[in-house]
Scaffold this active site. Structure first.
Site, mmCIF file in Angstrom:
data_model
loop_
_atom_site.group_PDB
_atom_site.id
_atom_site.type_symbol
_atom_site.label_atom_id
_atom_site.label_comp_id
_atom_site.label_asym_id
_atom_site.label_seq_id
_atom_site.Cartn_x
_atom_site.Cartn_y
_atom_site.Cartn_z
ATOM 1 N N ASP A 1 6.686 -14.705 -21.986
ATOM 2 C CA ASP A 1 6.584 -16.166 -21.981
ATOM 3 C C ASP A 1 7.260 -16.782 -23.192
ATOM 4 O O ASP A 1 7.820 -17.874 -23.093
ATOM 5 C CB ASP A 1 5.107 -16.587 -21.918
ATOM 6 C CG ASP A 1 4.593 -16.541 -20.484
ATOM 7 O OD1 ASP A 1 5.343 -16.940 -19.584
ATOM 8 O OD2 ASP A 1 3.453 -16.089 -20.263
ATOM 9 N N CYS B 1 3.109 -7.252 -26.610
ATOM 10 C CA CYS B 1 2.672 -6.714 -25.315
ATOM 11 C C CYS B 1 3.557 -7.204 -24.165
ATOM 12 O O CYS B 1 3.311 -6.884 -23.014
ATOM 13 C CB CYS B 1 1.205 -7.041 -25.056
ATOM 14 S SG CYS B 1 0.900 -8.794 -24.925
ATOM 15 N N HIS C 1 0.821 -1.218 0.000
ATOM 16 C CA HIS C 1 0.000 0.000 0.000
ATOM 17 C C HIS C 1 0.851 1.263 0.000
ATOM 18 O O HIS C 1 0.508 2.258 -0.611
ATOM 19 C CB HIS C 1 -0.930 0.003 1.216
ATOM 20 C CG HIS C 1 -2.011 -1.012 1.096
ATOM 21 N ND1 HIS C 1 -2.514 -1.705 2.158
ATOM 22 C CD2 HIS C 1 -2.664 -1.445 0.012
ATOM 23 C CE1 HIS C 1 -3.440 -2.529 1.725
ATOM 24 N NE2 HIS C 1 -3.556 -2.385 0.434
ATOM 25 N N GLU D 1 2.727 -16.781 -27.472
ATOM 26 C CA GLU D 1 3.724 -16.792 -26.390
ATOM 27 C C GLU D 1 4.269 -18.188 -26.141
ATOM 28 O O GLU D 1 5.047 -18.401 -25.226
ATOM 29 C CB GLU D 1 3.146 -16.160 -25.116
ATOM 30 C CG GLU D 1 1.807 -16.680 -24.683
ATOM 31 C CD GLU D 1 1.240 -15.923 -23.480
ATOM 32 O OE1 GLU D 1 1.977 -15.174 -22.815
ATOM 33 O OE2 GLU D 1 0.047 -16.107 -23.200
HETATM 34 C C1 PEP Z 1 3.861 -12.183 -21.898
HETATM 35 O O1 PEP Z 1 3.999 -13.390 -21.618
HETATM 36 O O2 PEP Z 1 4.691 -11.542 -22.583
HETATM 37 C C2 PEP Z 1 2.691 -11.443 -21.429
HETATM 38 C C3 PEP Z 1 2.462 -10.200 -21.808
HETATM 39 O O3 PEP Z 1 1.893 -12.072 -20.538
HETATM 40 P P1 PEP Z 1 2.221 -12.154 -18.938
HETATM 41 O O4 PEP Z 1 3.431 -11.328 -18.682
HETATM 42 O O5 PEP Z 1 1.001 -11.657 -18.261
HETATM 43 O O6 PEP Z 1 2.451 -13.628 -18.792
HETATM 44 MG MG MG Z 2 2.307 -14.475 -20.805
#
Ligand code: PEP
Ligand code: MG
Length: 607
Positions: free
Chosen positions: A482, A529, A216, A458
């Site tokens: 991943d 992402c 927090h 991924e």
């Molecule tokens: C990733 O694997 O790159 C991804 C964006 O998912 P997370 O980090 O939530 O596993």
């Molecule tokens: Mg992932």
């Protein structure tokens, strides 16, 4: 003494002589604030608590003691509601929501019944009974290796102190509302009650012994936009109020008695940070476009509905990844369809007409639920997780898919599945979506029938069969976090092999390339992402490989946009061509660094 403590000993005095010589302490940076670094006198909050004496009661005193406890509980509840009201009004609903957990402690029947039983059976005073029982609960929670539960222990101690103060007729444990001089607060931990009271004009930053990025204290510091460093171990017991310090919220360092040389170096850093922040602010409303006119979509990753506000504030063009599993964590039972619908809708409406890509539940791996015990597995990252879990737990998946579909009627919503390994999973998931669309149609509930569905790439197998996936999807989003873990067989959480976790490994470069080619052959768009998209050093490589969109951590959107606006597509393509021919991860990384530093030196000087 500058501050008069309500409880003697709580605050260390500022009159004691400071140590000589520079000392530095390294912790976890959780908030950089506006310029990253602050300087000033420290104020050390002592951990001493009022001593809780035990008093033996006569039989006839017991009922009045229980009444006294009840009055203190009511008074505490009123105080907490008042603090919550002020925090919600001044800082926002999410920060105010922190006090819900405090209020729940006051309603915890198991705890309160045990306190009353102790008063009745052992005939002891309410302070002693409340303190003993609550501290036992808090100590049990604090000992568990789980940030969420440790945070509950802090909540419980915060409430306990208030109840004890009320029983003892003391004021709040410490009054941080009336600081007269700007200072850096040093403490074992800061409770949300303390933090909520801080006079923003006079608090330069915080540094605490304990805490994590999700504690927090960290949330509040980010919201107040002041630097904070947590996890400094025993720093609060080693320092004295009145010492001069420098707090570096970028690198997570607290320096006591900084030498002239250190101050000079930090002075340079602060000046560069200020200049850089100005440059980043200037481009906030500008597009992510290269010098030679190549447009890239730049969106942000979020974890909860409340994060939506950071998206536009950092100049992102929507949400490229909404990690919905965070809605499921930190609560007693999974959110139902209606609760999820409200959360997704809130983001969709807040950002409309910008797109929001909602990822279906990605549980498992390192994200587990207290309320949904998943059997222990030898290899959780290779186990029952994400889409595999959802396809078998269709009650949970159904509620989520219906909630996302319903939210699609309210804004520009898109949806994607995590951890797709091949076509069968995609077919099954799409089959369920069709079925739930039909249900909603029958119930007369609106949704967007043209909702765009994509998949995360991924797992290496998905990249290899990207062509057959691309035929059936509207977009791909490459989860490099991943993808690297699975392609290189390197556990992304294991520090011992962190050196092998190489985003620029030639295998990763090739997998990204084949994914982009498959997508573009079928005229669908590709986003990245994973964290690679948040790293300005690696962004030119991704652009050169042909990525259409990047989705970054909100606070890293400005530096990523900055580098894009200083890049030429031609340079990015040369870099990608080099990387596709190279046989060495370190050689590719060196070329990425060389290009990034040459086109945007100011991004790297302020570190
Ligand atoms: C990733 O694997 O790159 C991804 C964006 O998912 P997370 O980090 O939530 O596993
Ligand atoms: Mg992932």
């Amino acid at each position: 003494m500058l501050f008069k403590p309500a409880i003697p000993g709580y605050l260390k005095t500022m009159s004691e002589p400071p140590h000589k010589g520079e000392m530095s302490f390294r912790g976890i940076p959780v908030s950089a604030g506006v310029v990253g670094v602050v300087r000033g006198l420290i104020l050390v909050l002592d951990r001493a608590r009022p001593s809780i004496g035990q008093r033996q009661l006569g039989e006839q005193e017991v009922p009045e003691e229980i009444n006294r406890l009840e009055r203190a509980l009511v008074q505490t509840r009123q105080q907490l509601l008042e603090v919550q009201r002020k925090v919600s009004a001044g800082m926002g609903a999410e920060e105010g929501g922190i006090f819900d957990a405090h209020l729940l402690v006051l309603e915890d029947r198991t705890l309160l019944d045990e306190v009353v039983r102790m008063i009745t059976e052992q005939k002891v005073n309410a302070e002693h009974a409340f303190h003993s029982v609550a501290e036992r609960y808090a100590a049990t929670l604090a000992a568990i290796e789980d940030d969420y539960l440790r945070e509950r222990a802090t909540d419980m101690r915060d409430v306990t102190t208030r109840v004890l103060n009320n029983l003892l007729g003391l004021q709040d444990e410490i009054d941080l509302r009336h600081l007269k001089e700007p200072c850096i607060i040093i403490s074992h931990d800061l409770t949300p009650s303390n933090t909520a009271q801080l006079d923003k004009r006079h608090v330069l930053g915080f540094a605490t012994d304990v805490g994590s990025k999700t504690s927090h204290t960290a949330i509040m510091a980010r919201s107040l936009r002041i630097p904070a460093v947590v996890g400094l171990k025993d720093v609060s017991s080693r320092l004295e109020s009145g010492q001069y310090a420098l707090l570096d919220g970028i690198n997570g360092v607290l320096i006591i008695n900084p030498t002239d040389q250190t101050l000079f170096e930090y002075g340079e850093l602060i000046r560069k940070q200020v200049t850089l922040q100005e440059k980043l602010r200037d481009i906030q409303l500008k597009p992510a476009v290269t010098l030679d006119g190549h447009r890239v979509v730049l969106s942000a990753n979020i974890e909860q509905a409340g994060d939506a506000e950071q998206v536009a504030a950092n100049g992102a063009e929507g949400v490229g990844l909404f990690r919905t599993e965070y809605l499921f964590l930190n609560r007693e039972r999974p959110p139902n369809e209606e609760q999820q619908y409200q959360a997704y809708r809130e983001v969709a409406v807040a950002l409309k007409p910008l797109p929001v890509v909602i990822r279906t539940l990605d549980l498992g791996g390192d994200k587990f639920l207290a309320h949904m015990p998943i059997p222990q597995e030898m290899n959780p990252f290779l186990g029952w997780r994400a889409i595999r879990f959802c396809l078998q737990q269709q009650d949970i998946f159904r509620e989520q898919l219906r909630a996302i579909l319903r939210a699609s009627a309210e804004g520009n919503v898109k949806m994607m599945y995590p951890m797709i390994s091949g076509l069968d999973e995609l077919r099954q998931a799409n089959g369920l979506v069709k079925q739930y669309m039909e249900e909603l149609r029958q119930e007369g509930l609106p949704f967007d029938p043209a909702l765009e569905i994509g998949a995360m790439i991924e797992i290496p197998s998905a990249a290899i069969v990207a062509d057959s996936l691309a035929k059936r999807l509207k977009f791909f989003s490459i989860g490099t976090n991943d993808l690297i873990q699975y392609s290189l067989a390197v556990d992304r959480l294991n520090e011992k092999i962190a050196h092998l976790y190489e985003p620029t490994h030639p295998a990763i470069v090739h997998l990204i390339k084949v994914t982009i080619e498959a997508a573009h052959n079928h005229r669908i768009r590709v986003c990245v992402c994973g964290e690679m998209a948040s790293d300005p050093v690696l962004v030119p490589l991704l652009i050169g490989l042909g990525i259409d969109e990047l989705s970054a951590t909100p606070s890293l959107v400005p530096p990523v946009k900055f580098i894009i606006r200083r890049l030429k597509l031609a340079e990015a393509k040369d870099l990608a061509a080099f990387a596709l021919k190279s046989e060495s991860a370190s050689e590719i990384l060196a070329r990425c660094q060389e290009l990034a530093r040459s086109i945007a030196p100011s991004l790297f000087e302020a570190k």
